[in-house]
Design an enzyme around this catalytic site. Structure first.
Site, PDB file in Angstrom:
ATOM      1  N   ARG A 142       0.855  -1.187   0.000  1.00 53.64           N
ATOM      2  CA  ARG A 142       0.000   0.000   0.000  1.00 53.64           C
ATOM      3  C   ARG A 142       0.889   1.234   0.000  1.00 53.64           C
ATOM      4  NH1 ARG A 142      -3.619  -0.086   5.059  1.00 53.64           N
ATOM      5  NH2 ARG A 142      -4.771  -1.697   3.966  1.00 53.64           N
ATOM      6  N   ARG A 187      -1.510   6.776   9.736  1.00 49.76           N
ATOM      7  CA  ARG A 187      -1.616   6.259   8.367  1.00 49.76           C
ATOM      8  C   ARG A 187      -1.667   7.398   7.351  1.00 49.76           C
ATOM      9  NH1 ARG A 187      -3.982   1.048   8.385  1.00 49.76           N
ATOM     10  NH2 ARG A 187      -3.198  -0.111  10.169  1.00 49.76           N
ATOM     11  N   LYS A 197      -3.514   1.595  14.990  1.00 46.44           N
ATOM     12  CA  LYS A 197      -3.445   2.579  13.901  1.00 46.44           C
ATOM     13  C   LYS A 197      -4.093   3.896  14.302  1.00 46.44           C
ATOM     14  CE  LYS A 197      -7.493   0.365  11.825  1.00 46.44           C
ATOM     15  NZ  LYS A 197      -7.881  -0.520  10.706  1.00 46.44           N
ATOM     16  N   LYS A 205      -5.789   7.333  12.332  1.00 48.56           N
ATOM     17  CA  LYS A 205      -6.174   7.869  11.023  1.00 48.56           C
ATOM     18  C   LYS A 205      -6.489   9.357  11.121  1.00 48.56           C
ATOM     19  CE  LYS A 205      -7.961   3.457   9.375  1.00 48.56           C
ATOM     20  NZ  LYS A 205      -9.149   2.708   8.924  1.00 48.56           N
ATOM     21  N   CYS A 231     -15.094  -3.210   0.165  1.00 49.65           N
ATOM     22  CA  CYS A 231     -13.705  -3.518   0.514  1.00 49.65           C
ATOM     23  C   CYS A 231     -13.221  -4.683  -0.333  1.00 49.65           C
ATOM     24  CB  CYS A 231     -13.582  -3.831   2.000  1.00 49.65           C
ATOM     25  SG  CYS A 231     -14.314  -5.416   2.446  1.00 49.65           S
ATOM     26  N   CYS A 282      -7.755 -10.889   1.312  1.00 44.56           N
ATOM     27  CA  CYS A 282      -7.741 -10.340   2.673  1.00 44.56           C
ATOM     28  C   CYS A 282      -7.876 -11.455   3.706  1.00 44.56           C
ATOM     29  CB  CYS A 282      -8.870  -9.328   2.848  1.00 44.56           C
ATOM     30  SG  CYS A 282      -8.912  -8.671   4.528  1.00 44.56           S
ATOM     31  N   CYS A 326     -16.027  -8.107   6.499  1.00 44.30           N
ATOM     32  CA  CYS A 326     -15.855  -8.387   7.920  1.00 44.30           C
ATOM     33  C   CYS A 326     -16.236  -7.123   8.680  1.00 44.30           C
ATOM     34  CB  CYS A 326     -14.399  -8.785   8.223  1.00 44.30           C
ATOM     35  SG  CYS A 326     -13.269  -7.387   8.336  1.00 44.30           S
ATOM     36  N   CYS A 380     -13.179  -1.435   6.596  1.00 40.09           N
ATOM     37  CA  CYS A 380     -12.404  -0.668   5.621  1.00 40.09           C
ATOM     38  C   CYS A 380     -13.296   0.141   4.690  1.00 40.09           C
ATOM     39  CB  CYS A 380     -11.533  -1.602   4.782  1.00 40.09           C
ATOM     40  SG  CYS A 380     -10.176  -2.307   5.704  1.00 40.09           S
TER      41      CYS A 380
END
Lengths: 610, 576
Positions: free
Chosen positions: B80, B149, B217, B219, B438, B444, B483, B487
């Site tokens: 990414r 991120r 993470k 954001k 996603c 994934c 899930c 995302c």
């Protein structure tokens, strides 16, 4: 091989043991000592005893006088074998000679005591020719000795040579021819003319063995029975499955072991030997009697406009033509005699021209690039069923290096089979045995037998290191080796070199090797995937990279094994080994070669190549 | 992982130990890359690799087949990029396109965080791929991992001059908050630096992050009202640009947004950010760094499921957090300024900027640029990149803006777009243009159900239902997720499907059209037939009873189909 082991033990421990002067305890001790020895080892022991007998001083003058002046009239049968055919034929001859009451000894070429050649009275050599006119690995030393300057004059020798080869190669039966000529040059007398057997060797060897046995009986019939050694070839009292009487092994599993996008199909087969009485050891091969692909049989019948159901008699048997073609005749391998028969039957002048000696290269290309069906399509020929069968060779079994150890898998036997299945000349082509095996569903029955390979054995000493070089399906016996070494808790280190086209697709038994590395059972694994990068990398390149360590392992007594393709890989690996021995042993190229030859002679460098 | 124990453990999580032992994100990555026996790297190195912008994955379609073939899973890596504000130059595009074809699976994937992902890069190609990205003056560092991120910002570049300044702030924050470890250069670039690059120099250290980086993470997103295309309330730190008289005067600060949740675990939940005040531009960097530092120190390092800032806030209280933040800053935040968001989608087609230059927004289904049949998005964009003189902007809705086009060049751009089947935005149904999915299966590792691959099957069925009720033009936000981790920001979809297992989803309804109200579970763990049967009568009522310009989610609430949402499901608005 365990089958033969049983037989051999029976023979040696039998009541008619000829050692009348030994007491029962000594006989029992001897029997215990030789228990579990393989036939080859037994013969070596016998040869060693014989050699000792000649060195004992008591009565030595008499013995030597007899030995030197008048060779003991016995038949010595020596074989050099790569795939086991020559060995089997030699064993057949030895067995039948023993049955006829002839004094016989049977020796593998590398077990033959070269200094005894001068005293030999009757010698039969059964030997194959490999690739471009090379001797089998086990006969390199003897061939060098006989063809070399140090060979003795042999005025008293009666000899016979049976050569095995493949007429698809230019130097057909070269080693057999060479030995036959050389033995004559040294003063020997042929008691049977040279036999030259092609891939369908039985058509030549059956009459040749008959003749040789008859002639040997004549020349040896005056021999004194008192001088006979113990029969060295065993006569089995049990009938175990054999090449001629194969066992119908049940397929337990048939799993593709390359990824879905692999260019070639490779399958892992698990077969059951339960109830067969067959036993094998790592290094042995499994003989498989295939059936030709049904589609191919149909194609033949269509091209030749013949009726599948028509009953055809050939060599005293009557079968439906589809049965003859499906199960009895070689349809997938092209050979010179078939080209010749086709050319003559159809009057195809261009094919006839190819058969002339000056066109041998073109013929070799034709034989390599085509299956019989391609020529049948290209050269329409009116052949009736009888003529067709006469032109075709009998179907022969294929040998697969066994990929399992019975110590781990019990009654099972595992194979690693590269499926020959490709497009050429606008149509599909198949290998007979590989497609037969690939198509075998679970519970199918496959006719099999065990082909022992004494030249490809783990070290007797479990503390020895081993280096295994097995790209492609050549990795099969090393799976067996690793299972055996782990099950027997062998302390020596294990190093595997494996290669194939693509890491992600063709890494045969990847997860098993990974697990073995994690367990510490496998010490080193070096890989070469030839099509992953723009420059191709092969196992021999990895050998070179790790040359210093490979040499150190070899110096430390490691055994070295190579299995797989004979046309390129085995040669390239051999060259790489020569180079690394020269570099790291600081030897000249010649000395390095001699060093490797010595390893071959010692059986520390063994090859199972095809 | 559904149903897992949610009690907080007393020891730090294993992940924390891995970070601490990693020598600033090195671990055994170099050795793992060099191991020829496997296409994978170790679990621990896999954790560290995320900080370098990559996830180890495998083709889950092949997993069982390869197990039987005695082959390890088909391991490959997702890589990414870190592209602040989603800006890509044509030169970079051509490199990224080449990487997609030579090293990855032949596609470029625009993510919901305004950047590219490449899938299917095998281990031995990882280093050359990262090196190629570096050569294109881009990076992958901190695109994943427990760090700040990729900083996202409103994609439309030049509505006003203030837009360019806002983007510059996003880029600046991204740069300032990037990890300072030398490991990235060392492992992937052989220590090489490019001209003008800020080279890692001197003694190595992480002044902001420390040796264990963040608990989870973090954001950051910058939105320019009235467009909330970045879903600013879904960010840990959201900055709402306040533009007065065409000038950027500062940002409202929102903290504690986050989407991820775990099925059957009430201690995990999506949360919208709280607006805590206003700062002028010159204080933004300090505020961001201080917010990160408080989360660094206060965040839960025992249980990763509770480690995001949103849980820190709910555990310690927003007021306490703000007090700590202001204490570290040494100044107080100003009161939040008024703002208003209209919607969180993209504006398709040509839009003229304040300076007379043009911007074309294309709809890219699920953000996937590949060549499949008539739709040759990868090639089309390559052709565009060869002639385009402006730049490209990726959007948080997985779409693409061909930005900064002169009037005279529009026809040429249109021709390329049309020739490669990229002009779907002109005729697609409204729901299709507002759908986000996603990646999910097969790559994934978290996916429980299909998402991107399922969208093309689901859409025609929804479109048929909507058409029956005369709703083809109704813009309904549809979000698919394989899930509950979120995302695709499914908790902000007017209709959302959140994967529970193969072919089964939670059906969630009732978000608004501007990213300011979370939806709620309407049917749990249902299959497609149930989903369609459930939606059909709701579409019928919506068609019959909706008010002028009333969104589907708003309608469901007004009509009483859904219970009024709890307060925390709605962003505190400071209306202009």
């Amino acid at each position: 091989m365990d089958v033969q082991k049983e037989d051999a033990v029976n023979a040696v421990a039998a009541p008619e043991f000829p050692a009348v002067t030994l007491d029962a305890a000594r006989i029992s001790q001897l029997a215990a000592l030789v228990d579990e020895l393989t036939p080859a080892e037994l013969y070596r022991v016998a040869a060693w005893c014989a050699a000792r007998a000649e060195q004992i001083p008591v009565g030595s003058t008499q013995a030597k006088a007899v030995g030197a002046a008048e060779p003991a009239p016995q038949l010595t049968i020596v074989y050099g074998s790569q795939t086991g055919n020559a060995k089997r034929l030699a064993e057949q001859l030895a067995g039948r000679s023993t049955d006829s009451g002839l004094p016989v000894r049977l020796l593998r070429a590398d077990a033959y005591p070269q200094r005894e050649l001068a005293r030999e009275s009757h010698l039969v050599v059964v030997i194959s020719t490999q690739g471009e006119g090379e001797p089998p690995d086990d006969a390199r030393g003897l061939v060098e000795f006989i063809t070399g300057k140090r060979a003795p004059k042999l005025p008293a020798l009666q000899f016979a040579v049976l050569g095995l080869g493949d007429s698809s190669y230019p130097l057909f039966c070269a080693i057999g021819r060479q030995l036959d000529a050389r033995l004559a040059e040294l003063g020997g007398q042929r008691f049977v003319p040279l036999g030259e057997a092609d891939v369908d060797f039985e058509t030549v060897t059956t009459p040749w063995l008959d003749t040789t046995l008859a002639r040997a009986s004549e020349v040896l019939k005056t021999a004194s029975p008192a001088l006979r050694p113990a029969p060295l070839h065993a006569v089995s009292t049990r009938t175990l499955p054999s090449r001629e009487q194969p066992f119908a092994a049940t397929v337990l599993g048939n799993q593709r072991i390359v990824a879905r996008d692999s260019e070639r199909d490779v399958r892992h087969l698990e077969l059951s030997l339960e109830g067969s009485g067959l036993h094998y050891r790592p290094g042995d091969a499994l003989g498989v009697w295939p059936r030709n692909p049904p589609t191919l049989v149909t194609q033949w019948l269509e091209v030749l406009k013949l009726d599948a159901a028509s009953e055809v008699s050939h060599q005293g048997r009557t079968l439906a033509l589809s049965q003859w073609l499906g199960a009895e005749r070689e349809l997938t391998r092209l050979n010179r005699p078939l080209v010749k028969a086709l050319a003559e039957a159809g009057g195809h002048t261009d094919l006839l021209a190819l058969l002339r000696p000056e066109n041998s290269a073109a013929l070799a290309t034709l034989l390599t690039d085509n299956q019989p069906i391609d020529l049948l399509r290209r050269y329409p020929t009116n052949w009736d069923a009888e003529a067709l069968l006469a032109a075709l060779r009998p179907l022969t079994p294929r040998l697969y290096s066994i990929a399992s150890s019975p110590k781990l898998v019990g009654d099972e036997v595992h194979l690693t089979v590269a499926v020959v299945d490709y497009q050429a000349h606008g149509s599909a082509h198949w290998g007979a045995a590989s497609s037969f095996l690939a198509d075998a569903d679970e519970d199918a029955r496959i006719p099999v037998f065990i082909e022992s390979n004494e030249r490809f054995r783990l070290p007797a000493d479990p503390a020895r290191d081993i280096i295994m070089i097995g790209p492609g399906t050549g990795v099969a016996p090393f799976r067996a080796f690793m299972q055996e070494r782990e099950e027997t808790a062998a302390s020596g280190r294990n190093w595997l070199f494996f290669g194939n086209r693509h890491f992600a697709r063709d890494f045969l038994y990847q997860t098993e090797w990974q697990d073995a590395l994690k367990r510490g059972a496998l010490d080193r694994l070096d890989l070469a995937f030839s099509r992953d990068e723009s420059h191709k990398t092969y196992v021999q390149d990895r050998l070179r990279e790790h040359g210093a360590e490979v040499y150190a392992w070899l110096k430390g007594g490691a055994h070295l094994y190579v299995c797989g393709d004979s046309s390129h890989m085995a040669k390239d690996v051999h060259a790489a080994l020569g180079a690394l021995v020269a570099e790291h042993g600081q030897l000249s190229a010649d000395a390095a070669r001699a060093w490797l030859d010595e390893l071959l002679q010692q059986g520390r460098y063994a090859r199972d190549v095809y | 992982m559904p149903g897992m124990c949610t009690e907080m453990s007393t020891t730090v999580s294993d992940f924390e130990q891995v970070k601490a032992d990693s020598r600033f994100l090195r671990g055994g990555i170099v050795e793992g890359l060099a191991d020829p026996v496997t296409g994978a790297i170790s679990d621990n190195d896999g954790k560290l690799l995320k900080f370098h912008g990559s996830y180890q994955q495998d083709d889950r379609d092949l997993r069982d087949e390869r197990r039987r073939q005695k082959l390890e899973p088909a391991y490959a890596f997702m890589l990414r990029a870190r592209l602040p504000g989603g800006v890509v130059t044509p030169a970079q595009w051509l490199v990224f396109d080449r990487i997609a074809r030579e090293y990855a699976n032949g596609s470029l994937r625009i993510t919901t965080r305004q950047t590219f992902q490449w899938h299917g890069i095998i281990k031995r190609k990882l280093k050359p791929t990262i090196a190629a990205i570096h050569q294109a003056l881009a990076t992958t560092i901190a695109a994943c991992g427990d760090v700040v991120r990729n900083v996202v910002s409103t994609a439309n570049p030049v509505e006003s001059p203030a837009h360019a300044i806002t983007y510059a702030w996003a880029a600046k924050l991204s740069e300032e908050l990037a990890p300072k470890t030398h490991a990235y250069h060392e492992i992937w670039l052989d220590g090489e630096q490019l001209v003008g690059e800020q080279a890692p120099r001197g003694e190595e250290g992480e002044p902001l992050y420390g040796t264990t980086y963040l608990p989870r993470k973090f954001k950051i997103g910058v939105a320019i009202p009235p467009l909330n295309d970045v879903d600013v309330f879904a960010q840990d730190l959201g900055l709402i640009a306040i533009i007065e008289h065409g000038q950027l005067v500062g940002f409202n600060v929102a903290i504690g947004g986050g989407m991820g949740a775990t099925h059957n675990d009430a201690s995990t939940y999506p949360r919208l950010a709280d607006v805590i005040g206003f700062v002028p531009p010159e204080q933004v960097s300090a505020v961001a760094e201080a917010a990160v530092s408080v989360q660094r120190d206060w965040g839960d390092r025992h249980e990763r499921k509770h480690a995001r800032l949103k849980y820190t806030l709910d555990r310690r209280g927003v007021d306490a957090f703000v007090a700590e933040l202001e204490s570290r800053l040494g100044f107080a935040l100003q009161p939040a300024r008024p703002y208003r968001f209209d919607h969180n989608g993209d504006r398709y087609g040509w839009v003229e900027g304040h300076d007379g230059r043009w911007h074309l927004t294309l709809h890219i289904e699920s953000g996937r640029l590949a060549d499949v049949g008539e739709r040759r998005g990868l090639t089309g964009l390559r052709e565009l990149a060869k002639v385009h003189t402006g730049d490209f902007r990726l959007t948080c809705n997985q779409n693409l803006i061909v930005a900064d086009v002169e009037t005279a060049d529009r026809a040429r751009i249109d021709a390329i777009v049309e020739a490669h089947g990229l002009d779907g935005y002109r005729r697609q149904s409204a729901i299709r243009r507002h759908a986000v999915a996603c990646v999910a299966l097969p790559t994934c590792g978290l996916a429980m159900a299909e998402s991107e691959r399922y969208l093309p099957q689901l859409l025609p069925r929804l479109e048929a239902a909507l058409e029956r009720h005369g709703l083809s033009d109704a813009p309904i936000l549809l979000r698919l997720s394989g899930c509950p981790n979120g995302c695709s920001r499914p908790y902000l979809g007017e209709i959302a499907l959140v994967g529970r297992g193969p072919g089964r989803y939670d059906l969630r309804l009732g978000a608004d059209f501007s990213g300011q109200r979370l939806n709620q579970v309407y049917r749990e763990n249902v299959d497609e037939a149930t989903i369609l049967d459930t939606l059909d009568p709701l579409f019928a009522r919506y068609a019959a009873e909706r008010a002028q310009d009333e969104g589907f989610g708003d309608f469901l609430l007004r009509a009483g189909v859904l219970a009024p949402p709890p307060t925390r499901s709605t962003a505190a608005t400071v209306l202009a």
